[in-house]
Design an enzyme around this catalytic site. Sequence first.
Site, PDB file in Angstrom:
ATOM      1  N   ASP A  54      34.404 -29.225  44.352  1.00  0.00           N
ATOM      2  CA  ASP A  54      34.598 -30.539  44.976  1.00  0.00           C
ATOM      3  C   ASP A  54      33.297 -30.903  45.678  1.00  0.00           C
ATOM      4  O   ASP A  54      33.070 -30.508  46.819  1.00  0.00           O
ATOM      5  CB  ASP A  54      35.768 -30.491  45.952  1.00  0.00           C
ATOM      6  N   ARG A 113      48.269 -39.385  39.140  1.00  0.00           N
ATOM      7  CA  ARG A 113      47.413 -38.197  39.009  1.00  0.00           C
ATOM      8  C   ARG A 113      46.807 -38.208  37.616  1.00  0.00           C
ATOM      9  O   ARG A 113      47.449 -37.875  36.632  1.00  0.00           O
ATOM     10  CB  ARG A 113      48.234 -36.921  39.217  1.00  0.00           C
ATOM     11  N   ARG A 137      44.913 -47.999  44.969  1.00  0.00           N
ATOM     12  CA  ARG A 137      45.580 -47.237  43.911  1.00  0.00           C
ATOM     13  C   ARG A 137      47.098 -47.199  44.093  1.00  0.00           C
ATOM     14  O   ARG A 137      47.815 -46.714  43.215  1.00  0.00           O
ATOM     15  CB  ARG A 137      45.026 -45.807  43.850  1.00  0.00           C
ATOM     16  N   HIS A 150      37.840 -42.788  40.256  1.00  0.00           N
ATOM     17  CA  HIS A 150      38.225 -41.372  40.244  1.00  0.00           C
ATOM     18  C   HIS A 150      38.541 -40.935  38.802  1.00  0.00           C
ATOM     19  O   HIS A 150      39.684 -40.628  38.456  1.00  0.00           O
ATOM     20  CB  HIS A 150      39.445 -41.193  41.142  1.00  0.00           C
ATOM     21  N   GLU A 187      33.118 -38.823  39.047  1.00  0.00           N
ATOM     22  CA  GLU A 187      33.595 -39.980  39.790  1.00  0.00           C
ATOM     23  C   GLU A 187      32.444 -40.762  40.426  1.00  0.00           C
ATOM     24  O   GLU A 187      32.003 -40.434  41.527  1.00  0.00           O
ATOM     25  CB  GLU A 187      34.561 -39.529  40.879  1.00  0.00           C
TER      26      GLU A 187
END
Length: 327
Positions: free
Chosen positions: A238, A80, A109, A193, A301
């Site tokens: 978002d 994170r 990831r 990201h 991103e």
Amino acid sequence: MVERANKPKPPTLSSTPGLPPQATVTFSDDNSRVIAELPTGESVTVLLYGATVISWKDAQGDEKLWLSEAAKLDGSRAVRGGIPVVFPVFGTAPTHPQTKDLPQHGFARTSRWEFLGKSTSESQTGSAANGPAVKLDFGLSSAAPGLDPIAAARWPFKFNLIYSVTLTQTSLTTSIVVTNDDSAPFDCQVLMHTYLRVKDITAVQVQGLADASYIDKVDGGARKTQSAAEVTITGETDRVYTPAGDPGAGPVTVVEAGRPVYAVTRDNLSNVVVWNPWADKAQGIADFAPKDGFRNMICIEPGAVGAWQSLEAGDAFEGAQTITLLG
């Protein structure tokens, strides 16, 4: 995987007459991460799990990336914060036949990448043309021992990924090359990201997205157009933006309290996701800490996620972002 006995050692070129000081590249004691430092003090740290950039510091030691205090760095789950690599799917795609069974954001990831080596002779342009630089290369393939086992079971294509992280005195570049080594075509999506560190999210404006169309995931996926000149964050955000024109036409700039702090340029990545969980969403994310950390981060991103990248056998896709420090 490179064993500790073969770890890169700090070079001795700095003591050789006529040669400038060189970047140093070392492994952590537990062999889990690669650390590169320029002779001028800038540094970058990449966790081999996910090839995730978990730190980028300027010459004064100021951190430029946000990393959750509860982030798992032991390979037990995706990190994170920092810069996780998203491949071969962004989010989830329950109706896409090739990726419908993959976990969110795919498996790049959550796989352990191989460190392929370093280069300190990257060509540069602009004000950094004569400054020191270091490039770190990482690899992941369908045959790699560190590949997340979910990938082999649920996405049985032969592929090869090369991910490069380039550090200069004023910028960080991350680039990826995806090659289809299979005899059959496959679809994929790619995204970086990036969690950028800021002092106060309420003082942040994001410029360079005016008139861009976007998908508002907070509003049920509604398609909208960015009417204001700047994007401001006042609640959970978002959005998947598709700026008009060529991805390299202009940067996305993060301005804080009236001062430009980051410029993000894209190469062959047509989308930009802007994300901040805000208070309520942050409370519900187990590995997001501190819970008020949303005040100190914004995700910008770059990615190719608005459509599928369809690669025939032997084809390759390349994309990159460069984050430049301003002011």
